[in-house]
Design a protein around this motif. Sequence first.
Motif, PDB file in Angstrom:
ATOM      1  N   SER A  88       0.830  -1.203   0.000  1.00  0.00           N
ATOM      2  CA  SER A  88       0.000   0.000   0.000  1.00  0.00           C
ATOM      3  C   SER A  88       0.865   1.254   0.000  1.00  0.00           C
ATOM      4  N   SER A  96      -8.518  -0.935 -12.802  1.00  0.00           N
ATOM      5  CA  SER A  96      -8.965  -1.344 -11.465  1.00  0.00           C
ATOM      6  C   SER A  96      -8.369  -0.431 -10.393  1.00  0.00           C
ATOM      7  N   GLU A 111     -10.425   2.654 -10.173  1.00  0.00           N
ATOM      8  CA  GLU A 111     -11.659   2.419  -9.407  1.00  0.00           C
ATOM      9  C   GLU A 111     -11.403   2.454  -7.914  1.00  0.00           C
ATOM     10  N   ALA A 112     -10.271   1.872  -7.524  1.00  0.00           N
ATOM     11  CA  ALA A 112      -9.929   1.876  -6.098  1.00  0.00           C
ATOM     12  C   ALA A 112      -9.672   3.294  -5.616  1.00  0.00           C
ATOM     13  N   ASN A 122      -8.940   2.768   2.301  1.00  0.00           N
ATOM     14  CA  ASN A 122      -9.057   1.309   2.409  1.00  0.00           C
ATOM     15  C   ASN A 122      -9.070   0.587   1.067  1.00  0.00           C
ATOM     16  N   PRO A 123      -9.887   1.019   0.108  1.00  0.00           N
ATOM     17  CA  PRO A 123      -9.898   0.325  -1.191  1.00  0.00           C
ATOM     18  C   PRO A 123      -8.523   0.318  -1.848  1.00  0.00           C
ATOM     19  N   GLU A 141      -6.519  -2.339  -0.145  1.00  0.00           N
ATOM     20  CA  GLU A 141      -6.949  -3.670  -0.592  1.00  0.00           C
ATOM     21  C   GLU A 141      -6.465  -3.951  -2.015  1.00  0.00           C
ATOM     22  N   TRP A 142      -6.549  -2.949  -2.862  1.00  0.00           N
ATOM     23  CA  TRP A 142      -6.072  -3.110  -4.237  1.00  0.00           C
ATOM     24  C   TRP A 142      -4.592  -3.471  -4.241  1.00  0.00           C
TER      25      TRP A 142
END
Lengths: 126, 126
Positions: free
Chosen positions: A14, A91, A94-95, B97-98, B101-102
Amino acid sequence: MGAAHDLLAARCPSRDVLNRVGARWVPTVLNALDAGPMRFTELKKAVEGVTAKALTETLRALEYDGIIDRVETPSVTPPRVDYSLTPLGRSLLEALNPVREWAERHVGDIAEARRRYELNSQAEAH
Amino acid sequence: MGAAHDLLAARCPSRDVLNRVGARWVPTVLNALDAGPMRFTELKKAVEGVTAKALTETLRALEYDGIIDRVETPSVTPPRVDYSLTPLGRSLLEALNPVREWAERHVGDIAEARRRYELNSQAEAH
DNA sequence: CCGGATCCAAGACGATACTG
DNA sequence: CAGTATCGTCTTGGATCCGG
């Protein structure tokens, strides 16, 4: 919740992603490519203020991570290179949506916080 | 969808937020503070590798934007300063958070993309 | 304990000129 | 058109020393 946050720690994916996506020109480039594939010069116009060098470096980095795709059409004069988002890049975008929404919603709060900060600094430095 | 993405363009809140949140030490600091309020030295230990200077600058920037709160307890020797997430900072962490997670889900894809990139570079530079 | 002040190295980025 | 090469600047962050 709470336990999963550990993955935001020192050496984690992250952090790398955030650092990469937070780099100077990356958000704007991703946004431009979200509209569809683009050639280098189109991109340079869309991302106003960027130099060819900075743009090239940005694109290379994103290509390196598989976020964007670089397709060179081998035809002499003129050369043609198209950049586009990969499914992975899509993707990621989108996140990023919740972050974008958060920013829109709280831009006022941040401005207010900054004003408060300035006032406090002044008050203390009388 | 599609139209809303315009806000990720050149001069927009999202870009500022992404740049700020992508700054070197910010993700780790936010993660550390997610566990609860912390004093400067605790934070310095939690964010391993950071120097006092860099940490101070990071904290000031986050405080400036109202993401974290700085509470100074005025007692001589030793001074005590506690840092904590504001409600605004907490909501930012949720929006992040997303992305986290990604990153977890696609860390392998990125590594693979990098390997492919290396291979292609080698093939061309024979 | 919590930094501020200072110096310094590395990298990011801009401006300009040039090329296949 | 799509970059590369070179140079110079500016910012970030590390190292070190110092102060309330």
